[in-house]
Design a protein around this motif. Sequence first.
Motif, PDB file in Angstrom:
ATOM      1  N   ILE A 518      84.847  35.137  37.014  1.00  0.00           N
ATOM      2  CA  ILE A 518      83.569  34.554  37.418  1.00  0.00           C
ATOM      3  C   ILE A 518      83.822  33.544  38.530  1.00  0.00           C
ATOM      4  O   ILE A 518      84.625  32.621  38.373  1.00  0.00           O
ATOM      5  CB  ILE A 518      82.897  33.853  36.207  1.00  0.00           C
ATOM      6  CG1 ILE A 518      82.693  34.887  35.100  1.00  0.00           C
ATOM      7  CG2 ILE A 518      81.584  33.208  36.578  1.00  0.00           C
ATOM      8  CD1 ILE A 518      83.128  34.432  33.774  1.00  0.00           C
ATOM      9  N   ASN A 519      83.142  33.747  39.662  1.00  0.00           N
ATOM     10  CA  ASN A 519      83.284  32.810  40.773  1.00  0.00           C
ATOM     11  C   ASN A 519      82.005  32.016  40.936  1.00  0.00           C
ATOM     12  O   ASN A 519      80.933  32.594  41.036  1.00  0.00           O
ATOM     13  CB  ASN A 519      83.553  33.551  42.085  1.00  0.00           C
ATOM     14  CG  ASN A 519      84.951  34.092  42.107  1.00  0.00           C
ATOM     15  OD1 ASN A 519      85.199  35.187  41.626  1.00  0.00           O
ATOM     16  ND2 ASN A 519      85.868  33.312  42.623  1.00  0.00           N
ATOM     17  N   LEU A 520      82.132  30.699  40.949  1.00  0.00           N
ATOM     18  CA  LEU A 520      80.958  29.849  41.136  1.00  0.00           C
ATOM     19  C   LEU A 520      81.153  29.043  42.408  1.00  0.00           C
ATOM     20  O   LEU A 520      82.201  28.411  42.582  1.00  0.00           O
ATOM     21  CB  LEU A 520      80.782  28.908  39.943  1.00  0.00           C
ATOM     22  CG  LEU A 520      80.724  29.556  38.556  1.00  0.00           C
ATOM     23  CD1 LEU A 520      80.564  28.500  37.477  1.00  0.00           C
ATOM     24  CD2 LEU A 520      79.576  30.554  38.460  1.00  0.00           C
ATOM     25  N   GLY A 521      80.147  29.090  43.290  1.00  0.00           N
ATOM     26  CA  GLY A 521      80.263  28.372  44.565  1.00  0.00           C
ATOM     27  C   GLY A 521      81.429  28.911  45.364  1.00  0.00           C
ATOM     28  O   GLY A 521      81.833  30.072  45.196  1.00  0.00           O
ATOM     29  N   LEU A 522      81.984  28.051  46.207  1.00  0.00           N
ATOM     30  CA  LEU A 522      83.052  28.530  47.086  1.00  0.00           C
ATOM     31  C   LEU A 522      84.435  28.451  46.450  1.00  0.00           C
ATOM     32  O   LEU A 522      85.330  29.199  46.799  1.00  0.00           O
ATOM     33  CB  LEU A 522      83.079  27.711  48.388  1.00  0.00           C
ATOM     34  CG  LEU A 522      81.869  27.832  49.301  1.00  0.00           C
ATOM     35  CD1 LEU A 522      82.120  27.117  50.600  1.00  0.00           C
ATOM     36  CD2 LEU A 522      81.573  29.306  49.599  1.00  0.00           C
ATOM     37  N   ASN A 523      84.594  27.528  45.512  1.00  0.00           N
ATOM     38  CA  ASN A 523      85.968  27.270  45.080  1.00  0.00           C
ATOM     39  C   ASN A 523      86.302  27.523  43.621  1.00  0.00           C
ATOM     40  O   ASN A 523      87.468  27.517  43.260  1.00  0.00           O
ATOM     41  CB  ASN A 523      86.348  25.812  45.392  1.00  0.00           C
ATOM     42  CG  ASN A 523      86.411  25.576  46.870  1.00  0.00           C
ATOM     43  OD1 ASN A 523      86.861  26.442  47.610  1.00  0.00           O
ATOM     44  ND2 ASN A 523      85.936  24.431  47.315  1.00  0.00           N
ATOM     45  N   TYR A 524      85.279  27.655  42.776  1.00  0.00           N
ATOM     46  CA  TYR A 524      85.607  27.771  41.353  1.00  0.00           C
ATOM     47  C   TYR A 524      85.797  29.224  40.920  1.00  0.00           C
ATOM     48  O   TYR A 524      84.970  30.079  41.205  1.00  0.00           O
ATOM     49  CB  TYR A 524      84.517  27.143  40.485  1.00  0.00           C
ATOM     50  CG  TYR A 524      84.619  25.643  40.443  1.00  0.00           C
ATOM     51  CD1 TYR A 524      85.491  25.008  39.561  1.00  0.00           C
ATOM     52  CD2 TYR A 524      83.864  24.858  41.296  1.00  0.00           C
ATOM     53  CE1 TYR A 524      85.599  23.627  39.535  1.00  0.00           C
ATOM     54  CE2 TYR A 524      83.962  23.469  41.282  1.00  0.00           C
ATOM     55  CZ  TYR A 524      84.834  22.873  40.397  1.00  0.00           C
ATOM     56  OH  TYR A 524      84.948  21.507  40.361  1.00  0.00           O
ATOM     57  N   SER A 525      86.885  29.442  40.216  1.00  0.00           N
ATOM     58  CA  SER A 525      87.183  30.769  39.669  1.00  0.00           C
ATOM     59  C   SER A 525      87.537  30.629  38.192  1.00  0.00           C
ATOM     60  O   SER A 525      88.397  29.814  37.850  1.00  0.00           O
ATOM     61  CB  SER A 525      88.428  31.330  40.350  1.00  0.00           C
ATOM     62  OG  SER A 525      88.084  32.111  41.411  1.00  0.00           O
ATOM     63  N   PHE A 526      86.869  31.381  37.368  1.00  0.00           N
ATOM     64  CA  PHE A 526      87.160  31.339  35.928  1.00  0.00           C
ATOM     65  C   PHE A 526      87.449  32.739  35.423  1.00  0.00           C
ATOM     66  O   PHE A 526      86.984  33.725  35.990  1.00  0.00           O
ATOM     67  CB  PHE A 526      85.955  30.824  35.135  1.00  0.00           C
ATOM     68  CG  PHE A 526      85.546  29.430  35.472  1.00  0.00           C
ATOM     69  CD1 PHE A 526      86.118  28.351  34.829  1.00  0.00           C
ATOM     70  CD2 PHE A 526      84.587  29.192  36.443  1.00  0.00           C
ATOM     71  CE1 PHE A 526      85.745  27.048  35.144  1.00  0.00           C
ATOM     72  CE2 PHE A 526      84.196  27.903  36.766  1.00  0.00           C
ATOM     73  CZ  PHE A 526      84.784  26.827  36.115  1.00  0.00           C
ATOM     74  N   ILE A 527      88.199  32.798  34.325  1.00  0.00           N
ATOM     75  CA  ILE A 527      88.384  34.060  33.616  1.00  0.00           C
ATOM     76  C   ILE A 527      87.807  33.839  32.224  1.00  0.00           C
ATOM     77  O   ILE A 527      88.034  32.792  31.610  1.00  0.00           O
ATOM     78  CB  ILE A 527      89.890  34.403  33.503  1.00  0.00           C
ATOM     79  CG1 ILE A 527      90.457  34.812  34.842  1.00  0.00           C
ATOM     80  CG2 ILE A 527      90.149  35.467  32.459  1.00  0.00           C
ATOM     81  CD1 ILE A 527      90.339  36.269  35.194  1.00  0.00           C
ATOM     82  N   LEU A 528      87.059  34.798  31.747  1.00  0.00           N
ATOM     83  CA  LEU A 528      86.513  34.661  30.399  1.00  0.00           C
ATOM     84  C   LEU A 528      87.555  35.117  29.391  1.00  0.00           C
ATOM     85  O   LEU A 528      88.094  36.219  29.497  1.00  0.00           O
ATOM     86  CB  LEU A 528      85.238  35.498  30.253  1.00  0.00           C
ATOM     87  CG  LEU A 528      84.639  35.487  28.850  1.00  0.00           C
ATOM     88  CD1 LEU A 528      84.000  34.144  28.533  1.00  0.00           C
ATOM     89  CD2 LEU A 528      83.607  36.596  28.677  1.00  0.00           C
ATOM     90  N   ASN A 529      87.839  34.256  28.454  1.00  0.00           N
ATOM     91  CA  ASN A 529      88.725  34.665  27.366  1.00  0.00           C
ATOM     92  C   ASN A 529      87.861  34.894  26.137  1.00  0.00           C
ATOM     93  O   ASN A 529      87.224  33.978  25.623  1.00  0.00           O
ATOM     94  CB  ASN A 529      89.757  33.579  27.055  1.00  0.00           C
ATOM     95  CG  ASN A 529      90.572  33.986  25.852  1.00  0.00           C
ATOM     96  OD1 ASN A 529      91.329  34.939  25.902  1.00  0.00           O
ATOM     97  ND2 ASN A 529      90.368  33.306  24.734  1.00  0.00           N
ATOM     98  N   GLN A 530      87.831  36.126  25.705  1.00  0.00           N
ATOM     99  CA  GLN A 530      86.999  36.487  24.561  1.00  0.00           C
ATOM    100  C   GLN A 530      87.886  37.336  23.656  1.00  0.00           C
ATOM    101  O   GLN A 530      87.520  38.455  23.305  1.00  0.00           O
ATOM    102  CB  GLN A 530      85.814  37.302  25.097  1.00  0.00           C
ATOM    103  CG  GLN A 530      84.584  37.241  24.278  1.00  0.00           C
ATOM    104  CD  GLN A 530      83.525  38.164  24.853  1.00  0.00           C
ATOM    105  OE1 GLN A 530      83.797  38.927  25.779  1.00  0.00           O
ATOM    106  NE2 GLN A 530      82.333  38.112  24.319  1.00  0.00           N
TER     107      GLN A 530
END
Length: 687
Positions: A518-530
């Motif tokens: 998941i990318n939010l805005g220009l700089n944030y990158s997340f991975i969902l851990n489920q």
Amino acid sequence: MSNVRVAVRVRPMNQREKEKHSVCVISMSQNKTILQSKAVSPGEVQKAPKEFTFDHCFWSADDSDPDTYAGQEEVFKTLEEGTIENIYQGYNVCIFAYGQTGSGKTYSMMGTDDEPGLIPRFCRALLNRKSEGTVRVELSYMEIYNEKVRDLLDLKKSKKELSVREHNILGPYVEGLSQHAVSTWEDIKLLLLAGNKCRTTAATKMNEESSRSHAIFTLTITQMFPNHESGTSKELHSKFNLVDLAGSEKASKTGAQGKQLVESGNINKSLTSLGRIISSLTECKGSYVSYRESVLTWLLKNSLGGNSKTVMLATISPAEDNYGETHSTLVYAERTRQIVNQAKVNEDTKCKAVATLQEEVQKLKEQLKHAKSQQSPELQSKLKESENLLKQLNLSWEEKLKKTEENAKVMQKYLESMGISVDASGIKCAKEQCCLVNLNPDPESNDYLLYYLTEHNKIGAGSSQDFQLTGPGIEEEHCVITMTPDGDVFLVPNTKAETKVNGALVQERIRLYHEDKINLGLNYSFILNQSKKRQPNSLSENKHEVEMNEMSSDHKNKDESNPKQNPYYLLSGSQDDDTELTKTHINPKKEEISTESRSHDSFSTSSIEKVLAIPQESLLELQQNFTNLVKKLQSKQLITQQDSAGLENTEDMVLKSKTLLTLIAEKGENACTQFLDLLGKGMSIIN
Ligand SMILES: Nc1ncnc2c1ncn2[C@@H]1O[C@H](COP(=O)(O)OP(=O)(O)OP(=O)(O)O)[C@@H](O)[C@H]1O
């Protein structure tokens, strides 16, 4: 009386400067720093180099020659000379780092795990120093951001703005700032880690990890020397401030806009005041110095021209394209060297403060009895202020220790409830818990943040958001991530905000799956851990394999030998089984496509029938999946940009699928095989 000691440190060229083949304009010779003038156009006269004199010059631009290179250890050893001694003699000490964004302030002050900076080194040295008296060390950590003071170690109050007050004996202080009794390096390390995680950072074009706040880390050292013969005791007190200022660069150069521009303004307000104070202390001696003009200068009042032995560490870039900023930093630093401080031994300061406070409280109570009603709110607030300070000063060491211990537990829990897991040994996540892993390493601690998901998680820059993010492209209310009691996760974007899932822009509610990026805005990158949901059991749970494969290879490209480079290793590196997250990527169940369906005609008919049978809620996922597939086909040149534009314009999924299948069919057998291959890898829109 002693002058402010000033050191200058030049960092190595960064990637951007190297790529631009920037010329190095800095040279150092003993205690002189020479700034070469910028290259001039033909016909212009080259200006003479400028020479500045300091107490210490640290050449950290190039480590190829160990004789000239100044690493973290050398910087510490030089600045430590006499410093610990001064603290133990009862003097206040302040070390502050000043320089433009990305010049190496945080690197010098905090450092990295491998190359610790001044703060961790001084903390250790201070705890290791022997004293004839009983030594008590307390710690506080605050941030000044937009002229507001935040406690970085009292997470319950971390959103609260704290006020600066001044006491005639104790000097300026922050009302209600938490003080933590510490005895070991481990105690300090945990607090540092937690505090750093709370620090506000916003990326700017110049330095993506740029910290836009001023951070003040303070150790208060009390030594008690009991005199058994007389039954009295002497106390020595010293305050050791370690300050990491925000970048001093001009807003225009960093590309700060909107909210960030306001931030820059306020950051510069503190720095402008600092400059003004330095000028009035050096040029117009004797003139009134308005320390209260900004929060920073008020709190640093004693460090500048007052009761403190102060060191300034000016950090600079070696590159020609930072000439202007480097020049102004050097001028600023040279001027600061003229400031004369009047440090004195702080003996029995606390006893004196307690005595005056007790008197004050008595007086105020008396005044309140006779006060006219319009005066009483002011008197009451003064009384409260004095009583609070008195209460804090009167706490016994045991009470302080107990409070610190309790606070540490609250802090840990609170951080977890906010979604951040802090552990001195790295990142930890309960096996069953669903969380977002921030793939951008935390600049302060070099590790990764976890955001535990609850039923409803508001994400954005606004203060009401559950996960507050700052940086370019982050809206006040950026998106919401919800989780059903069964653990299904959905993302609802704000249509004005830039939110991408596995590279595709999201405009409507979408279901998320284990390891979605998941990318939010220009700089944030997340991975969902489920991890709880990692076993695929529905048609759509194998949908992301292509992206996952891509991600896996991305990860492979990273330096896997270095666990800090790769959050998956970090997550799985835990010794503790209960809190381990595995690094295994999902391995979705593949539905075999029968050989007879490997002719595009029969495939297309059965595919479209399947599309028709799909329930409405799956269609949204399908659309997302479809977009991803189209991208993949584009990258394999199976369809053109023009084709995909045509597909985007078609709303209806069945029509879309038909068009796509026709397009593929036109490409011939090879294209069909590749297409089927992609479908088989989990990108299927229909199986
Ligand atoms: N002396 C040095 N040796 C090696 N790398 C350095 C040195 N100084 C800085 N760096 C690197 O340069 C980058 C920027 O440094 P740093 O974050 O410390 O800058 P800063 O002045 O604190 O910036 P900001 O004002 O944005 O907080 C970091 O990647 C850091 O590791």
